[in-house]
Design a protein around this motif. Structure first.
Motif, PDB file in Angstrom:
ATOM      1  N   THR A  15       0.839  -1.194   0.000  1.00 13.27           N
ATOM      2  CA  THR A  15       0.000   0.000   0.000  1.00 13.27           C
ATOM      3  C   THR A  15       0.875   1.245   0.000  1.00 13.27           C
ATOM      4  OG1 THR A  15      -1.742  -1.163   1.212  1.00 13.27           O
ATOM      5  CG2 THR A  15      -1.837   1.238   1.226  1.00 13.27           C
ATOM      6  N   SER A  37      -4.288   7.012 -11.914  1.00 16.11           N
ATOM      7  CA  SER A  37      -4.496   5.804 -11.108  1.00 16.11           C
ATOM      8  C   SER A  37      -3.697   4.625 -11.665  1.00 16.11           C
ATOM      9  CB  SER A  37      -5.978   5.431 -11.047  1.00 16.11           C
ATOM     10  OG  SER A  37      -6.704   6.372 -10.297  1.00 16.11           O
ATOM     11  N   GLN A  66     -11.917  -0.253 -13.723  1.00 17.13           N
ATOM     12  CA  GLN A  66     -13.174   0.451 -13.483  1.00 17.13           C
ATOM     13  C   GLN A  66     -12.906   1.762 -12.772  1.00 17.13           C
ATOM     14  OE1 GLN A  66     -16.374  -1.837 -11.788  1.00 17.13           O
ATOM     15  NE2 GLN A  66     -15.665  -3.722 -12.776  1.00 17.13           N
ATOM     16  N   LYS A  68     -14.644   4.349 -10.758  1.00  9.47           N
ATOM     17  CA  LYS A  68     -15.890   4.370  -9.994  1.00  9.47           C
ATOM     18  C   LYS A  68     -16.222   5.732  -9.407  1.00  9.47           C
ATOM     19  CE  LYS A  68     -15.419  -0.458  -8.846  1.00  9.47           C
ATOM     20  NZ  LYS A  68     -16.266  -1.405  -8.189  1.00  9.47           N
ATOM     21  N   SER A  80      -3.431   0.304  -3.403  1.00 10.45           N
ATOM     22  CA  SER A  80      -3.012  -1.011  -2.917  1.00 10.45           C
ATOM     23  C   SER A  80      -2.962  -2.023  -4.051  1.00 10.45           C
ATOM     24  CB  SER A  80      -3.955  -1.512  -1.816  1.00 10.45           C
ATOM     25  OG  SER A  80      -5.249  -1.702  -2.330  1.00 10.45           O
ATOM     26  N   ASP A  94      -4.842  -7.693  -7.692  1.00  9.49           N
ATOM     27  CA  ASP A  94      -5.985  -6.784  -7.659  1.00  9.49           C
ATOM     28  C   ASP A  94      -5.477  -5.443  -7.159  1.00  9.49           C
ATOM     29  OD1 ASP A  94      -7.923  -8.498  -8.610  1.00  9.49           O
ATOM     30  OD2 ASP A  94      -8.655  -9.066  -6.619  1.00  9.49           O
ATOM     31  N   GLU A  96      -6.467  -1.208  -6.175  1.00 12.59           N
ATOM     32  CA  GLU A  96      -7.532  -0.302  -5.757  1.00 12.59           C
ATOM     33  C   GLU A  96      -6.937   1.046  -5.385  1.00 12.59           C
ATOM     34  OE1 GLU A  96     -11.392  -1.425  -3.462  1.00 12.59           O
ATOM     35  OE2 GLU A  96      -9.877  -0.898  -1.953  1.00 12.59           O
ATOM     36  N   ARG A  98      -8.151   4.355  -3.340  1.00 16.13           N
ATOM     37  CA  ARG A  98      -9.155   4.896  -2.425  1.00 16.13           C
ATOM     38  C   ARG A  98      -8.784   6.338  -2.111  1.00 16.13           C
ATOM     39  NH1 ARG A  98      -7.922  -0.041  -1.135  1.00 16.13           N
ATOM     40  NH2 ARG A  98      -6.252   0.562   0.254  1.00 16.13           N
ATOM     41  N   VAL A 120     -13.842   4.553  -2.860  1.00 13.62           N
ATOM     42  CA  VAL A 120     -13.145   3.702  -3.825  1.00 13.62           C
ATOM     43  C   VAL A 120     -13.282   4.380  -5.181  1.00 13.62           C
ATOM     44  CG1 VAL A 120     -13.050   1.447  -4.964  1.00 13.62           C
ATOM     45  CG2 VAL A 120     -13.546   1.595  -2.502  1.00 13.62           C
ATOM     46  N   THR A 122     -10.893   3.801  -8.121  1.00 13.44           N
ATOM     47  CA  THR A 122     -10.483   3.003  -9.279  1.00 13.44           C
ATOM     48  C   THR A 122     -10.117   1.601  -8.822  1.00 13.44           C
ATOM     49  OG1 THR A 122      -9.479   5.025 -10.176  1.00 13.44           O
ATOM     50  CG2 THR A 122      -8.974   2.966 -11.316  1.00 13.44           C
ATOM     51  N   THR A 123     -10.534   0.609  -9.603  1.00 13.44           N
ATOM     52  CA  THR A 123     -10.139  -0.781  -9.339  1.00 13.44           C
ATOM     53  C   THR A 123      -9.655  -1.397 -10.652  1.00 13.44           C
ATOM     54  OG1 THR A 123     -12.363  -1.630  -9.728  1.00 13.44           O
ATOM     55  CG2 THR A 123     -11.795  -1.090  -7.440  1.00 13.44           C
ATOM     56  N   ARG A 125      -7.552  -5.314 -12.261  1.00 15.00           N
ATOM     57  CA  ARG A 125      -6.774  -6.535 -12.094  1.00 15.00           C
ATOM     58  C   ARG A 125      -5.636  -6.433 -13.100  1.00 15.00           C
ATOM     59  NH1 ARG A 125      -8.811 -12.413 -10.556  1.00 15.00           N
ATOM     60  NH2 ARG A 125      -9.190 -11.164  -8.729  1.00 15.00           N
TER      61      ARG A 125
END
Length: 131
Positions: A15, A37, A66, A68, A80, A94, A96, A98, A120, A122-123, A125
């Motif tokens: 992180t 991101s 994504q 978000k 992270s 994965d 993320e 935040r 949250v 952006t996410t 893989r």
């Protein structure tokens, strides 16, 4: 050349936190582009590879990216990476982003709030490869 054993395990996590400077805003409302991101994902993936394999690794692919919620200049973001699959040379992670803090210029030039819960934003893989 002997192959060194990996420390990569499912569930390993890295992180980072960083402030998003106003110089990175590209759009109205001090919005930052989505590539910000993705670059941050690259940074946590690099640290993960260094910690687990002693090499910076190379990004091979992203999937299921994504966006978000917006990331804005003046935000403090937490990025992270978590390993979800370990191959012989590949590491699937994965990611993320935040938003954990947000500038509140409507209250004053330097006003900001801690966000609880974080947003949250952006996410994704992704897969990296190591030698």
């Amino acid at each position: 050349m002997t192959e060194s054993p990996t420390k990569a395990t499912v569930g390993a996590r890295v992180t980072h936190r960083r402030y998003v400077p106003y110089s990175h805003a590209h759009y109205a409302g001090n919005l930052v582009d989505g590539a910000y991101s993705l670059a941050a994902f690259g940074d946590v993936a690099t640290e993960m590879c260094i910690q687990t394999d002693g090499d910076e690794g190379l990004f091979a692919s992203y999937s299921d990216v994504q966006f978000k919620a917006p990331v804005r200049a003046g935000d403090v973001i937490e990025i992270s990476a978590e390993i979800v699959r370990v191959g012989r040379r590949s590491r699937e992670m994965d990611f993320e982003v935040r938003v954990v803090g947000r500038g509140m210029p409507e209250r004053g030039q330097s006003a900001a709030d801690v966000l609880d819960p974080p947003i949250v934003a952006t996410t994704a893989r992704g897969v990296v490869v190591v030698p």
